[in-house]
Design a protein around this motif. Sequence first.
Motif, PDB file in Angstrom:
ATOM      1  N   VAL A   1      -3.265   6.025   6.962  1.00  0.00           N
ATOM      2  CA  VAL A   1      -3.814   6.846   5.884  1.00  0.00           C
ATOM      3  C   VAL A   1      -3.858   6.085   4.569  1.00  0.00           C
ATOM      4  O   VAL A   1      -4.856   6.135   3.827  1.00  0.00           O
ATOM      5  CB  VAL A   1      -2.994   8.137   5.730  1.00  0.00           C
ATOM      6  CG1 VAL A   1      -3.461   8.931   4.505  1.00  0.00           C
ATOM      7  CG2 VAL A   1      -3.093   8.991   6.982  1.00  0.00           C
ATOM      8  N   SER A   2      -2.787   5.353   4.255  1.00  0.00           N
ATOM      9  CA  SER A   2      -2.658   4.737   2.929  1.00  0.00           C
ATOM     10  C   SER A   2      -3.097   3.286   2.878  1.00  0.00           C
ATOM     11  O   SER A   2      -3.275   2.738   1.796  1.00  0.00           O
ATOM     12  CB  SER A   2      -1.212   4.841   2.450  1.00  0.00           C
ATOM     13  OG  SER A   2      -0.821   6.188   2.344  1.00  0.00           O
ATOM     14  N   GLY A   3      -3.227   2.647   4.027  1.00  0.00           N
ATOM     15  CA  GLY A   3      -3.599   1.247   4.005  1.00  0.00           C
ATOM     16  C   GLY A   3      -2.466   0.369   4.496  1.00  0.00           C
ATOM     17  O   GLY A   3      -1.327   0.811   4.657  1.00  0.00           O
ATOM     18  N   PRO A   4      -2.749  -0.901   4.752  1.00  0.00           N
ATOM     19  CA  PRO A   4      -1.734  -1.812   5.298  1.00  0.00           C
ATOM     20  C   PRO A   4      -0.588  -2.046   4.326  1.00  0.00           C
ATOM     21  O   PRO A   4      -0.752  -2.025   3.110  1.00  0.00           O
ATOM     22  CB  PRO A   4      -2.523  -3.101   5.552  1.00  0.00           C
ATOM     23  CG  PRO A   4      -3.680  -3.021   4.609  1.00  0.00           C
ATOM     24  CD  PRO A   4      -4.028  -1.570   4.500  1.00  0.00           C
ATOM     25  N   HIS A   5       0.589  -2.269   4.922  1.00  0.00           N
ATOM     26  CA  HIS A   5       1.778  -2.587   4.140  1.00  0.00           C
ATOM     27  C   HIS A   5       2.619  -3.544   4.966  1.00  0.00           C
ATOM     28  O   HIS A   5       2.752  -3.365   6.184  1.00  0.00           O
ATOM     29  CB  HIS A   5       2.565  -1.314   3.810  1.00  0.00           C
ATOM     30  CG  HIS A   5       3.751  -1.567   2.928  1.00  0.00           C
ATOM     31  ND1 HIS A   5       4.993  -1.879   3.428  1.00  0.00           N
ATOM     32  CD2 HIS A   5       3.868  -1.574   1.575  1.00  0.00           C
ATOM     33  CE1 HIS A   5       5.829  -2.054   2.417  1.00  0.00           C
ATOM     34  NE2 HIS A   5       5.178  -1.875   1.291  1.00  0.00           N
ATOM     35  N   PRO A   6       3.191  -4.580   4.344  1.00  0.00           N
ATOM     36  CA  PRO A   6       3.923  -5.589   5.134  1.00  0.00           C
ATOM     37  C   PRO A   6       5.145  -5.041   5.854  1.00  0.00           C
ATOM     38  O   PRO A   6       5.553  -5.595   6.871  1.00  0.00           O
ATOM     39  CB  PRO A   6       4.323  -6.634   4.080  1.00  0.00           C
ATOM     40  CG  PRO A   6       4.237  -5.921   2.764  1.00  0.00           C
ATOM     41  CD  PRO A   6       3.138  -4.922   2.918  1.00  0.00           C
ATOM     42  N   GLY A   7       5.772  -3.981   5.343  1.00  0.00           N
ATOM     43  CA  GLY A   7       6.965  -3.445   5.996  1.00  0.00           C
ATOM     44  C   GLY A   7       6.927  -1.937   6.081  1.00  0.00           C
ATOM     45  O   GLY A   7       7.717  -1.257   5.420  1.00  0.00           O
ATOM     46  N   PRO A   8       6.016  -1.360   6.880  1.00  0.00           N
ATOM     47  CA  PRO A   8       5.873   0.099   6.898  1.00  0.00           C
ATOM     48  C   PRO A   8       7.105   0.822   7.425  1.00  0.00           C
ATOM     49  O   PRO A   8       7.370   1.958   7.045  1.00  0.00           O
ATOM     50  CB  PRO A   8       4.665   0.314   7.813  1.00  0.00           C
ATOM     51  CG  PRO A   8       4.619  -0.904   8.686  1.00  0.00           C
ATOM     52  CD  PRO A   8       5.110  -2.021   7.821  1.00  0.00           C
ATOM     53  N   LEU A   9       7.872   0.175   8.307  1.00  0.00           N
ATOM     54  CA  LEU A   9       9.049   0.839   8.869  1.00  0.00           C
ATOM     55  C   LEU A   9      10.186   0.915   7.862  1.00  0.00           C
ATOM     56  O   LEU A   9      10.804   1.956   7.667  1.00  0.00           O
ATOM     57  CB  LEU A   9       9.512   0.107  10.132  1.00  0.00           C
ATOM     58  CG  LEU A   9       8.682   0.329  11.396  1.00  0.00           C
ATOM     59  CD1 LEU A   9       9.255  -0.489  12.544  1.00  0.00           C
ATOM     60  CD2 LEU A   9       8.650   1.808  11.767  1.00  0.00           C
ATOM     61  N   THR A  10      10.487  -0.210   7.207  1.00  0.00           N
ATOM     62  CA  THR A  10      11.626  -0.239   6.287  1.00  0.00           C
ATOM     63  C   THR A  10      11.292   0.309   4.907  1.00  0.00           C
ATOM     64  O   THR A  10      12.200   0.641   4.149  1.00  0.00           O
ATOM     65  CB  THR A  10      12.153  -1.679   6.148  1.00  0.00           C
ATOM     66  OG1 THR A  10      11.074  -2.521   5.713  1.00  0.00           O
ATOM     67  CG2 THR A  10      12.694  -2.186   7.468  1.00  0.00           C
ATOM     68  N   ALA A  11      10.018   0.396   4.554  1.00  0.00           N
ATOM     69  CA  ALA A  11       9.645   0.824   3.201  1.00  0.00           C
ATOM     70  C   ALA A  11      10.159   2.219   2.880  1.00  0.00           C
ATOM     71  O   ALA A  11      10.542   2.504   1.740  1.00  0.00           O
ATOM     72  CB  ALA A  11       8.124   0.770   3.029  1.00  0.00           C
ATOM     73  N   PHE A  12      10.171   3.107   3.860  1.00  0.00           N
ATOM     74  CA  PHE A  12      10.584   4.487   3.619  1.00  0.00           C
ATOM     75  C   PHE A  12      11.875   4.851   4.357  1.00  0.00           C
ATOM     76  O   PHE A  12      12.247   6.018   4.414  1.00  0.00           O
ATOM     77  CB  PHE A  12       9.466   5.445   4.050  1.00  0.00           C
ATOM     78  CG  PHE A  12       8.216   5.318   3.234  1.00  0.00           C
ATOM     79  CD1 PHE A  12       8.095   5.989   2.024  1.00  0.00           C
ATOM     80  CD2 PHE A  12       7.171   4.516   3.650  1.00  0.00           C
ATOM     81  CE1 PHE A  12       6.950   5.873   1.251  1.00  0.00           C
ATOM     82  CE2 PHE A  12       6.021   4.385   2.893  1.00  0.00           C
ATOM     83  CZ  PHE A  12       5.912   5.069   1.685  1.00  0.00           C
ATOM     84  N   ALA A  13      12.546   3.847   4.907  1.00  0.00           N
ATOM     85  CA  ALA A  13      13.770   4.136   5.657  1.00  0.00           C
ATOM     86  C   ALA A  13      14.851   4.726   4.763  1.00  0.00           C
ATOM     87  O   ALA A  13      15.673   5.523   5.217  1.00  0.00           O
ATOM     88  CB  ALA A  13      14.280   2.859   6.327  1.00  0.00           C
ATOM     89  N   HIS A  14      14.853   4.337   3.471  1.00  0.00           N
ATOM     90  CA  HIS A  14      15.884   4.866   2.572  1.00  0.00           C
ATOM     91  C   HIS A  14      15.783   6.371   2.416  1.00  0.00           C
ATOM     92  O   HIS A  14      16.779   7.043   2.116  1.00  0.00           O
ATOM     93  CB  HIS A  14      15.765   4.197   1.207  1.00  0.00           C
ATOM     94  CG  HIS A  14      14.548   4.598   0.427  1.00  0.00           C
ATOM     95  ND1 HIS A  14      13.260   4.381   0.869  1.00  0.00           N
ATOM     96  CD2 HIS A  14      14.429   5.233  -0.770  1.00  0.00           C
ATOM     97  CE1 HIS A  14      12.401   4.846  -0.020  1.00  0.00           C
ATOM     98  NE2 HIS A  14      13.080   5.375  -1.028  1.00  0.00           N
ATOM     99  N   SER A  15      14.584   6.950   2.639  1.00  0.00           N
ATOM    100  CA  SER A  15      14.424   8.396   2.487  1.00  0.00           C
ATOM    101  C   SER A  15      15.120   9.173   3.603  1.00  0.00           C
ATOM    102  O   SER A  15      15.303  10.395   3.493  1.00  0.00           O
ATOM    103  CB  SER A  15      12.931   8.760   2.455  1.00  0.00           C
ATOM    104  OG  SER A  15      12.304   8.478   3.698  1.00  0.00           O
TER     105      SER A  15
END
Length: 460
Positions: A344-358
């Motif tokens: 939905v938002s576009g590519p990101h180098p670390g999609p798994l860890t980017a929101f793990a803190h939530s």
Amino acid sequence: MVLHPADPLTSLAHGIGSQHDLPISPFYAFAGAFAALFVSFLALGLLWSTSRFRGERSGLALPVALQRVADAPATRTALRGLGLAAALAVLLYLLLGPDDPAHNPAPGAVYVLLWVGLVPASLLLGPVWRLLNPLRTLHRLLSRALRRPEPEPGPEPGSGPGPASDPDRAPDAAPARGHHPLPARLGQWPAAVGLFGFTWLELVAPEPASTTTLLIAITAYAAAQLLLAARFGERWFDDGDAFEAYSTLLARLSPLGRRSDGRLVLRNPFHGLDATPERPGLVATVCVLLGSTAYDGFSDNPSWINVLQTSSLGRTPTATLGLLASVALVATLYCLCAAATRLVSGPHPGPLTAFAHSLVPIALGYLIAHYFSLLVVEAPRTVSMALGTDNAPEPLPPLGPGGLAALQVIAVVTGHVLGVVAAHDRSVRLFPPAKAVAGQLPLLALMITYTIGGIGLLLN
């Protein structure tokens, strides 16, 4: 609701006593949860357009005198000595005490004071186990005896307050002489494996409160940790020790912390959460916490008990598969959410860890919901046994059935709302405004799914 389990072994084996028929309406519980999540999501989308969390750069500096006391060698030596003395006491009780959790405080010390007690201790004081950890202290003593002293680097920013955050930690420092460097790809995977092993011991092992079982588990774990620390140096404990990683992760939500310049500060817990390092194994660590707590809540379900009793594999293999499936389900849902967010938002180098803190506040909410009653009832009993006053009156729970039910639902819902806030702030930082809110729809769906599961287990 069983607030005082008749058999302490049963309580310790499952983490908490059985809880059924909580006096709260399922309709109001689910409706309140949905309302809280949707209102939070809409309000954030309308009013929160730029990132507000600054991670390790934030915080109001506390008095220098307080930091000097917190960082004083005498303070740290006293805390290390306290942790080592407590560990020796537990070992003595396991070796010399009766094989009965009703008269031996060692099982309660492990499953209640350590596992559950680290939650409030880390929230109030930071990553306390880093200084109390007897294995880290033993490693230091052995290194000095072998004349292989560890380096003494400066404080790690963003980790936690004075006596609860060890300035001796520096994950990026060069290894001490004779030690091998830690592979970067290893990250927190060892901690995730260790946490799974401990939760297996607590929730699946046939006799988790047996002195023999605990002695074997503690000896094996201590030997493995000390051998790995001898190879990689003291930095191994930062992410390799399950309880240090557990305490440090929860301490991200502590109002006390360290700023990037090393100052002890009072901060918004969201800033500390935002400073969570995006490391390999972080997702696995949080998913083990979430999945094992979910399995704990489901393990008392009559249908699951019937499966355990009738399975051709036997109770322990079946329960192991159930625990693995619970953790795998939590992880799979999160991975699917991360993939949808990237689409939905576009590519990101670390999609798994980017929101793990939530996921950390969600895990905290589940821990509070499932273990609050255990801590307030069993912790005083364990301390009384250790002091030789186990004939004292049985402690009464501070909340009645209705109050406990409300606390559990509020803890789960609040954890998810805080997760939505943390994820939204990260999303508006990473993605263009036009895609930031849309990219959170998969995360919102994940939060709703987790909420339904969490409240469903509580109301089971």
